[in-house]
Design an enzyme around this catalytic site. Sequence first.
Site, PDB file in Angstrom:
ATOM      1  N   ARG A  26      -7.026  -9.331 -10.779  1.00 57.78           N
ATOM      2  CA  ARG A  26      -5.574  -9.130 -10.717  1.00 57.78           C
ATOM      3  C   ARG A  26      -4.854  -9.798 -11.885  1.00 57.78           C
ATOM      4  O   ARG A  26      -3.773 -10.357 -11.718  1.00 57.78           O
ATOM      5  CB  ARG A  26      -5.004  -9.665  -9.401  1.00 57.78           C
ATOM      6  CG  ARG A  26      -5.493  -8.933  -8.163  1.00 57.78           C
ATOM      7  CD  ARG A  26      -4.877  -7.543  -8.076  1.00 57.78           C
ATOM      8  NE  ARG A  26      -5.090  -6.949  -6.776  1.00 57.78           N
ATOM      9  CZ  ARG A  26      -4.207  -6.989  -5.787  1.00 57.78           C
ATOM     10  NH1 ARG A  26      -3.072  -7.596  -5.931  1.00 57.78           N
ATOM     11  NH2 ARG A  26      -4.487  -6.403  -4.643  1.00 57.78           N
ATOM     12  N   ASP A  76      -5.864   1.137  -8.348  1.00 60.68           N
ATOM     13  CA  ASP A  76      -5.934   0.458  -7.051  1.00 60.68           C
ATOM     14  C   ASP A  76      -6.996   1.094  -6.163  1.00 60.68           C
ATOM     15  O   ASP A  76      -7.349   2.255  -6.355  1.00 60.68           O
ATOM     16  CB  ASP A  76      -4.575   0.469  -6.347  1.00 60.68           C
ATOM     17  CG  ASP A  76      -4.391  -0.732  -5.420  1.00 60.68           C
ATOM     18  OD1 ASP A  76      -5.305  -1.574  -5.318  1.00 60.68           O
ATOM     19  OD2 ASP A  76      -3.329  -0.832  -4.783  1.00 60.68           O
ATOM     20  N   TYR A 152      -8.860  -0.382   5.340  1.00 63.34           N
ATOM     21  CA  TYR A 152      -7.539   0.200   5.020  1.00 63.34           C
ATOM     22  C   TYR A 152      -7.367   1.556   5.683  1.00 63.34           C
ATOM     23  O   TYR A 152      -6.297   1.889   6.189  1.00 63.34           O
ATOM     24  CB  TYR A 152      -7.355   0.308   3.507  1.00 63.34           C
ATOM     25  CG  TYR A 152      -7.085  -1.047   2.885  1.00 63.34           C
ATOM     26  CD1 TYR A 152      -5.798  -1.572   2.847  1.00 63.34           C
ATOM     27  CD2 TYR A 152      -8.115  -1.832   2.387  1.00 63.34           C
ATOM     28  CE1 TYR A 152      -5.545  -2.829   2.323  1.00 63.34           C
ATOM     29  CE2 TYR A 152      -7.875  -3.090   1.860  1.00 63.34           C
ATOM     30  CZ  TYR A 152      -6.588  -3.587   1.836  1.00 63.34           C
ATOM     31  OH  TYR A 152      -6.347  -4.835   1.335  1.00 63.34           O
TER      32      TYR A 152
HETATM   33  O1  CP3 Z   1      -5.404  -6.580 -12.636  1.00 67.50           O
HETATM   34  C1  CP3 Z   1      -6.267  -6.040 -11.915  1.00 67.50           C
HETATM   35  O2  CP3 Z   1      -7.109  -6.706 -11.276  1.00 67.50           O
HETATM   36  C2  CP3 Z   1      -6.354  -4.532 -11.894  1.00 67.50           C
HETATM   37  C3  CP3 Z   1      -5.628  -3.844 -10.914  1.00 67.50           C
HETATM   38  C4  CP3 Z   1      -5.904  -3.978  -9.426  1.00 67.50           C
HETATM   39  C5  CP3 Z   1      -4.870  -3.814  -8.455  1.00 67.50           C
HETATM   40  N1  CP3 Z   1      -5.442  -3.831  -7.225  1.00 67.50           N
HETATM   41  C6  CP3 Z   1      -3.432  -3.632  -8.785  1.00 67.50           C
HETATM   42  C7  CP3 Z   1      -2.411  -3.840  -7.729  1.00 67.50           C
HETATM   43  C8  CP3 Z   1      -7.098  -4.149  -8.738  1.00 67.50           C
HETATM   44  C9  CP3 Z   1      -8.497  -4.402  -9.265  1.00 67.50           C
HETATM   45  C10 CP3 Z   1      -6.783  -4.046  -7.342  1.00 67.50           C
HETATM   46  C11 CP3 Z   1      -7.815  -4.133  -6.280  1.00 67.50           C
HETATM   47  C12 CP3 Z   1      -7.393  -4.197  -4.887  1.00 67.50           C
HETATM   48  N2  CP3 Z   1      -6.338  -3.544  -4.294  1.00 67.50           N
HETATM   49  C13 CP3 Z   1      -8.083  -4.909  -3.893  1.00 67.50           C
HETATM   50  C14 CP3 Z   1      -9.354  -5.703  -4.105  1.00 67.50           C
HETATM   51  C15 CP3 Z   1      -9.069  -7.020  -4.698  1.00 67.50           C
HETATM   52  C16 CP3 Z   1      -8.353  -7.976  -3.795  1.00 67.50           C
HETATM   53  O3  CP3 Z   1      -7.264  -8.409  -4.184  1.00 67.50           O
HETATM   54  O4  CP3 Z   1      -8.889  -8.282  -2.720  1.00 67.50           O
HETATM   55  C17 CP3 Z   1      -7.408  -4.718  -2.676  1.00 67.50           C
HETATM   56  C18 CP3 Z   1      -7.786  -5.296  -1.352  1.00 67.50           C
HETATM   57  C19 CP3 Z   1      -6.311  -3.830  -2.950  1.00 67.50           C
HETATM   58  C20 CP3 Z   1      -5.315  -3.271  -1.997  1.00 67.50           C
HETATM   59  C21 CP3 Z   1      -3.920  -3.647  -2.328  1.00 67.50           C
HETATM   60  N3  CP3 Z   1      -3.177  -3.108  -3.350  1.00 67.50           N
HETATM   61  C22 CP3 Z   1      -3.107  -4.594  -1.652  1.00 67.50           C
HETATM   62  C23 CP3 Z   1      -3.537  -5.410  -0.469  1.00 67.50           C
HETATM   63  C24 CP3 Z   1      -1.869  -4.609  -2.303  1.00 67.50           C
HETATM   64  C25 CP3 Z   1      -0.656  -5.387  -1.876  1.00 67.50           C
HETATM   65  C26 CP3 Z   1      -0.760  -6.809  -2.171  1.00 67.50           C
HETATM   66  C27 CP3 Z   1      -0.246  -7.069  -3.539  1.00 67.50           C
HETATM   67  O5  CP3 Z   1      -0.892  -7.846  -4.279  1.00 67.50           O
HETATM   68  O6  CP3 Z   1       0.820  -6.547  -3.843  1.00 67.50           O
HETATM   69  C28 CP3 Z   1      -1.946  -3.702  -3.385  1.00 67.50           C
HETATM   70  C29 CP3 Z   1      -0.907  -3.409  -4.396  1.00 67.50           C
HETATM   71  C30 CP3 Z   1      -1.243  -3.731  -5.803  1.00 67.50           C
HETATM   72  N4  CP3 Z   1      -2.439  -3.439  -6.411  1.00 67.50           N
HETATM   73  C31 CP3 Z   1      -0.390  -4.363  -6.756  1.00 67.50           C
HETATM   74  C32 CP3 Z   1      -1.112  -4.421  -7.955  1.00 67.50           C
HETATM   75  C33 CP3 Z   1      -0.632  -4.974  -9.279  1.00 67.50           C
HETATM   76  C34 CP3 Z   1       1.042  -4.792  -6.507  1.00 67.50           C
HETATM   77  C35 CP3 Z   1       1.932  -3.602  -6.569  1.00 67.50           C
HETATM   78  C36 CP3 Z   1       3.337  -3.924  -6.997  1.00 67.50           C
HETATM   79  O7  CP3 Z   1       3.611  -3.897  -8.198  1.00 67.50           O
HETATM   80  O8  CP3 Z   1       4.172  -4.161  -6.104  1.00 67.50           O
END
Ligand code: CP3
Length: 349
Positions: A26, A76, A152
């Site tokens: 992330r 994502d 999910y």
């Molecule tokens: O920078 C990176 O690592 C690349 C991008 C990336 C995202 N999600 C962007 C994202 C990656 C590799 C992920 C993986 C992901 N997504 C996982 C596995 C890793 C982990 O954190 O456990 C999971 C479980 C998800 C599912 C997911 N997507 C959740 C639970 C959320 C909400 C929580 C949060 O952090 O906002 C997301 C949204 C998400 N995915 C955002 C980003 C940058 C935030 C979106 C926003 O801009 O509001």
Amino acid sequence: MSGQTKPILRAIKGEPTAHPPFWLMRQAGRYLPEYRTLREKAGSFLKLCMTPELATEVTLQPIRRFGMDAAILFSDIPLVPHALGLDLAYQDGEGPKLSPVQDRAGLTQLRPSIDLDQLRPVYDAIRLVKTELASDKALIGFAGAPWTLATYVVEGGSSRTFPTVRRWTKEDPDGFAQLIDRLTDAIAAHLIEQIEAGVDLVQIFDSWAGAIADVDLDRWIVQPTRRIIETVKARFPDVPIIGFPKGIGLATTIFVAGTGVDVLSIDPTMQLDFAANMLQPTVALQGNLDPDTLVVGGLAMEQATRAILDSLGGGRFIFNLGHGVLPPTPPQHVADLAEIIRSWSPPRQ
Ligand code: CP3
């Protein structure tokens, strides 16, 4: 051709590097002001993921600022169930919402196989990133693991307790196996497509592996992951695969032996002694700074980082967090962390 020039790929093979290579799960996202600006301009998170120019820009933002050794494609994990036919929406601050599949009858909502055309913008983003990324930086592709995606899909979004998916595994394991099989095939196809588009290695995120009972680990975590790895390796035997079975503790040894991952990403609960003595002799490691320590910064971060490097930095190792960067993280702490890693040298024996 002489050896690999990308430090991450060298480190995985046990070849020398100037310093332990690093990237952060992330590493793109809300803690960066330039991400928040672009996210606002795009209007929606999905649009950011599905517009190659925007996804490319966000992917490169942390590399420009901090010079990590790898970029991870901005995308994502729920895009895979979305491309299997489930509705996907993001509500601000709440994470992904999917139309839930909660029993055998619900499986009819899924396409028989993944619609890779729907994910074309993701693969186009990879091609675009590759034209802009320096030759010593790796590009990482990724997918959620079958079990984590299933949480999910079944819960319809994020969960802390996973009541419905856990009940399904007990009430109708053979029906649940059909969901896992569909996800497994879809994930393998998505990873292969990312590699064809140009990623150098891939990570399989099993963020909720720790939510599964030990007796079920083999069926819902190890075997599906093994099948993905076999399928990908049949096409691309030399592309490294990182596994991240978060929260399974000592069972990581079973995971490593049973799946054939090239790199094991360890979470912050993993003991460094165990990692160094019991894991690193058999598999390259990645991890495992606590993301909260990166929020705190300062001496606490410096000491924790050095402890990890002193334990693992002499072997096959990629420095990372033990989970993703948290939104309140001050960007300066990431710059400080990069400096600590780059200036580290192995302790004298
Ligand atoms: O920078 C990176 O690592 C690349 C991008 C990336 C995202 N999600 C962007 C994202 C990656 C590799 C992920 C993986 C992901 N997504 C996982 C596995 C890793 C982990 O954190 O456990 C999971 C479980 C998800 C599912 C997911 N997507 C959740 C639970 C959320 C909400 C929580 C949060 O952090 O906002 C997301 C949204 C998400 N995915 C955002 C980003 C940058 C935030 C979106 C926003 O801009 O509001």
